[in-house]
Write a protein that holds these residues in place. Structure first.
Motif, PDB file in Angstrom:
ATOM      1  N   LEU A  23       5.874   6.361 -67.360  1.00 42.77           N
ATOM      2  CA  LEU A  23       6.743   5.187 -67.446  1.00 42.77           C
ATOM      3  C   LEU A  23       7.399   5.172 -68.815  1.00 42.77           C
ATOM      4  CD1 LEU A  23       7.847   2.382 -66.601  1.00 42.77           C
ATOM      5  CD2 LEU A  23       5.681   1.407 -67.427  1.00 42.77           C
ATOM      6  N   LEU A  24       8.738   5.208 -68.818  1.00 44.17           N
ATOM      7  CA  LEU A  24       9.528   5.023 -70.037  1.00 44.17           C
ATOM      8  C   LEU A  24      10.185   3.652 -69.883  1.00 44.17           C
ATOM      9  CD1 LEU A  24      10.948   8.582 -69.800  1.00 44.17           C
ATOM     10  CD2 LEU A  24       9.724   7.768 -71.806  1.00 44.17           C
ATOM     11  N   PRO A  25       9.519   2.593 -70.369  1.00 41.95           N
ATOM     12  CA  PRO A  25       9.951   1.233 -70.042  1.00 41.95           C
ATOM     13  C   PRO A  25      11.159   0.737 -70.826  1.00 41.95           C
ATOM     14  CG  PRO A  25       7.977   1.192 -71.396  1.00 41.95           C
ATOM     15  CD  PRO A  25       8.294   2.640 -71.144  1.00 41.95           C
ATOM     16  N   THR A  26      11.736  -0.324 -70.274  1.00 41.47           N
ATOM     17  CA  THR A  26      12.953  -0.906 -70.836  1.00 41.47           C
ATOM     18  C   THR A  26      12.719  -1.561 -72.191  1.00 41.47           C
ATOM     19  OG1 THR A  26      13.516  -1.473 -68.570  1.00 41.47           O
ATOM     20  CG2 THR A  26      14.921  -2.396 -70.268  1.00 41.47           C
ATOM     21  N   VAL A  27      11.689  -2.371 -72.284  1.00 31.43           N
ATOM     22  CA  VAL A  27      11.519  -3.191 -73.492  1.00 31.43           C
ATOM     23  C   VAL A  27      10.296  -2.774 -74.311  1.00 31.43           C
ATOM     24  CG1 VAL A  27      12.808  -5.170 -72.616  1.00 31.43           C
ATOM     25  CG2 VAL A  27      10.366  -5.014 -72.154  1.00 31.43           C
ATOM     26  N   SER A  28      10.061  -1.491 -74.372  1.00 35.19           N
ATOM     27  CA  SER A  28       8.993  -0.944 -75.209  1.00 35.19           C
ATOM     28  C   SER A  28       9.389   0.475 -75.591  1.00 35.19           C
ATOM     29  CB  SER A  28       7.660  -0.923 -74.448  1.00 35.19           C
ATOM     30  OG  SER A  28       6.684  -0.208 -75.180  1.00 35.19           O
ATOM     31  N   ASN A  29       9.052   0.866 -76.820  1.00 32.71           N
ATOM     32  CA  ASN A  29       9.349   2.216 -77.279  1.00 32.71           C
ATOM     33  C   ASN A  29       8.247   3.205 -76.916  1.00 32.71           C
ATOM     34  OD1 ASN A  29      11.744   1.362 -78.463  1.00 32.71           O
ATOM     35  ND2 ASN A  29      10.766   0.927 -80.422  1.00 32.71           N
ATOM     36  N   LYS A  30       7.148   2.702 -76.374  1.00 36.68           N
ATOM     37  CA  LYS A  30       5.977   3.529 -76.094  1.00 36.68           C
ATOM     38  C   LYS A  30       6.051   4.141 -74.697  1.00 36.68           C
ATOM     39  CE  LYS A  30       1.217   2.683 -77.137  1.00 36.68           C
ATOM     40  NZ  LYS A  30       0.150   1.686 -77.084  1.00 36.68           N
ATOM     41  N   ILE A  31       5.840   5.457 -74.614  1.00 35.30           N
ATOM     42  CA  ILE A  31       5.783   6.154 -73.323  1.00 35.30           C
ATOM     43  C   ILE A  31       4.397   5.931 -72.738  1.00 35.30           C
ATOM     44  CG2 ILE A  31       5.856   8.400 -72.185  1.00 35.30           C
ATOM     45  CD1 ILE A  31       7.747   9.316 -74.438  1.00 35.30           C
ATOM     46  N   ARG A  32       4.360   5.523 -71.474  1.00 31.41           N
ATOM     47  CA  ARG A  32       3.080   5.257 -70.796  1.00 31.41           C
ATOM     48  C   ARG A  32       2.804   6.411 -69.830  1.00 31.41           C
ATOM     49  NH1 ARG A  32       1.990  -0.006 -72.950  1.00 31.41           N
ATOM     50  NH2 ARG A  32       3.926  -0.449 -74.060  1.00 31.41           N
ATOM     51  N   THR A  33       1.640   7.034 -69.979  1.00 29.81           N
ATOM     52  CA  THR A  33       1.331   8.223 -69.174  1.00 29.81           C
ATOM     53  C   THR A  33       0.043   8.100 -68.370  1.00 29.81           C
ATOM     54  OG1 THR A  33       0.204   9.249 -71.052  1.00 29.81           O
ATOM     55  CG2 THR A  33       2.561   9.761 -70.757  1.00 29.81           C
ATOM     56  N   ASP A  34      -0.526   6.915 -68.337  1.00 30.77           N
ATOM     57  CA  ASP A  34      -1.720   6.712 -67.514  1.00 30.77           C
ATOM     58  C   ASP A  34      -1.746   5.272 -67.032  1.00 30.77           C
ATOM     59  OD1 ASP A  34      -2.616   5.181 -69.702  1.00 30.77           O
ATOM     60  OD2 ASP A  34      -4.025   6.707 -70.366  1.00 30.77           O
ATOM     61  N   ARG A  35      -2.638   4.983 -66.103  1.00 32.76           N
ATOM     62  CA  ARG A  35      -2.700   3.648 -65.515  1.00 32.76           C
ATOM     63  C   ARG A  35      -2.934   2.563 -66.572  1.00 32.76           C
ATOM     64  NH1 ARG A  35      -3.292   1.019 -60.610  1.00 32.76           N
ATOM     65  NH2 ARG A  35      -4.367  -0.963 -60.795  1.00 32.76           N
ATOM     66  N   ALA A  36      -3.841   2.809 -67.506  1.00 28.36           N
ATOM     67  CA  ALA A  36      -4.135   1.803 -68.536  1.00 28.36           C
ATOM     68  C   ALA A  36      -2.873   1.454 -69.331  1.00 28.36           C
ATOM     69  CB  ALA A  36      -5.245   2.304 -69.458  1.00 28.36           C
ATOM     70  N   GLY A  37      -2.087   2.465 -69.679  1.00 31.42           N
ATOM     71  CA  GLY A  37      -0.853   2.212 -70.421  1.00 31.42           C
ATOM     72  C   GLY A  37       0.172   1.466 -69.588  1.00 31.42           C
ATOM     73  N   ILE A  38       0.255   1.801 -68.304  1.00 36.32           N
ATOM     74  CA  ILE A  38       1.202   1.125 -67.414  1.00 36.32           C
ATOM     75  C   ILE A  38       0.782  -0.335 -67.219  1.00 36.32           C
ATOM     76  CG2 ILE A  38       2.052   1.058 -65.025  1.00 36.32           C
ATOM     77  CD1 ILE A  38       2.000   4.192 -65.158  1.00 36.32           C
ATOM     78  N   VAL A  39      -0.508  -0.573 -67.017  1.00 33.92           N
ATOM     79  CA  VAL A  39      -1.003  -1.948 -66.883  1.00 33.92           C
ATOM     80  C   VAL A  39      -0.712  -2.722 -68.160  1.00 33.92           C
ATOM     81  CG1 VAL A  39      -3.088  -3.371 -66.684  1.00 33.92           C
ATOM     82  CG2 VAL A  39      -2.750  -1.432 -65.131  1.00 33.92           C
ATOM     83  N   ASP A  40      -0.973  -2.119 -69.314  1.00 31.59           N
ATOM     84  CA  ASP A  40      -0.729  -2.777 -70.600  1.00 31.59           C
ATOM     85  C   ASP A  40       0.736  -3.193 -70.723  1.00 31.59           C
ATOM     86  OD1 ASP A  40      -1.441  -3.456 -73.470  1.00 31.59           O
ATOM     87  OD2 ASP A  40       0.120  -1.933 -73.790  1.00 31.59           O
ATOM     88  N   TYR A  41       1.649  -2.280 -70.386  1.00 31.48           N
ATOM     89  CA  TYR A  41       3.068  -2.626 -70.470  1.00 31.48           C
ATOM     90  C   TYR A  41       3.393  -3.820 -69.579  1.00 31.48           C
ATOM     91  CZ  TYR A  41       8.055  -2.723 -69.847  1.00 31.48           C
ATOM     92  OH  TYR A  41       9.346  -3.172 -69.771  1.00 31.48           O
TER      93      TYR A  41
END
Length: 165
Positions: free
Chosen positions: A72-90
């Motif tokens: 996940l390369l999200p709209t309103v965050s500069n952080k790339i999310r590459t696992d479920r925990a990161g996606i949930v956090d976003y």
């Protein structure tokens, strides 16, 4: 070999061939059904399911739409999310803004029966949780989907705010 034995052998052979043909046709038909390419409309509608998951306000429900190895390369965050925990956090943070999205333009490419790409422009109305002020963010998006265990999952989601006003 007697005439009766030959007739019996011919009947057994014919029955075996007919059975084999029937099984082959059945397997081919079953394989065709499971490997049917989705329509562009079906792929475009996957966004509606994702958007409905946003409306639940539950980050885990949204994360369930993503594959285990999704990016996940999200709209309103500069952080790339590459696992479920990161996606949930976003999404825990993004959902605080009560996002309501709609597509402005979509282009769907169905690659095969198990993969497709939906790309375009969408807009989200976001509500500031402190002030209640609403703002609209237009963004470019790309969803790459794969069918895994019979369910469509997001394997790559890129969203970036439009660069020009």
């Amino acid at each position: 070999m007697t005439r009766t034995t030959r007739i019996r052998a011919a009947l057994v052979t014919a029955t075996a061939l007919a059975t084999a043909a029937t099984v082959t046709v059945g397997v081919s038909a079953a394989g065709t059904e499971t490997s049917r390419k989705p329509t562009k409309k079906e792929i475009a509608a996957l966004f509606d399911g994702w958007n409905a998951a946003l409306r639940t306000g539950d980050a885990d429900t949204v994360a369930d739409r993503y594959a285990k190895d999704a990016v996940l390369l999200p709209t309103v965050s500069n952080k790339i999310r590459t696992d479920r925990a990161g996606i949930v956090d976003y999404f825990e943070h993004f959902l605080e803004n009560k996002p309501a999205g709609h597509k402005i333009r979509t282009v769907v490419n169905v690659l095969d029966s198990d993969s497709a790409v939906d790309t375009g422009v969408y807009a989200f109305t976001l509500t500031d949780p402190r002030t209640g002020e609403k703002r609209v963010v237009e963004a470019r998006y790309t969803y790459a989907y794969e069918k895994r265990d019979g369910r469509w999952k997001i394997v790559n989601h890129h969203s970036s705010a439009m660069p020009e006003s």
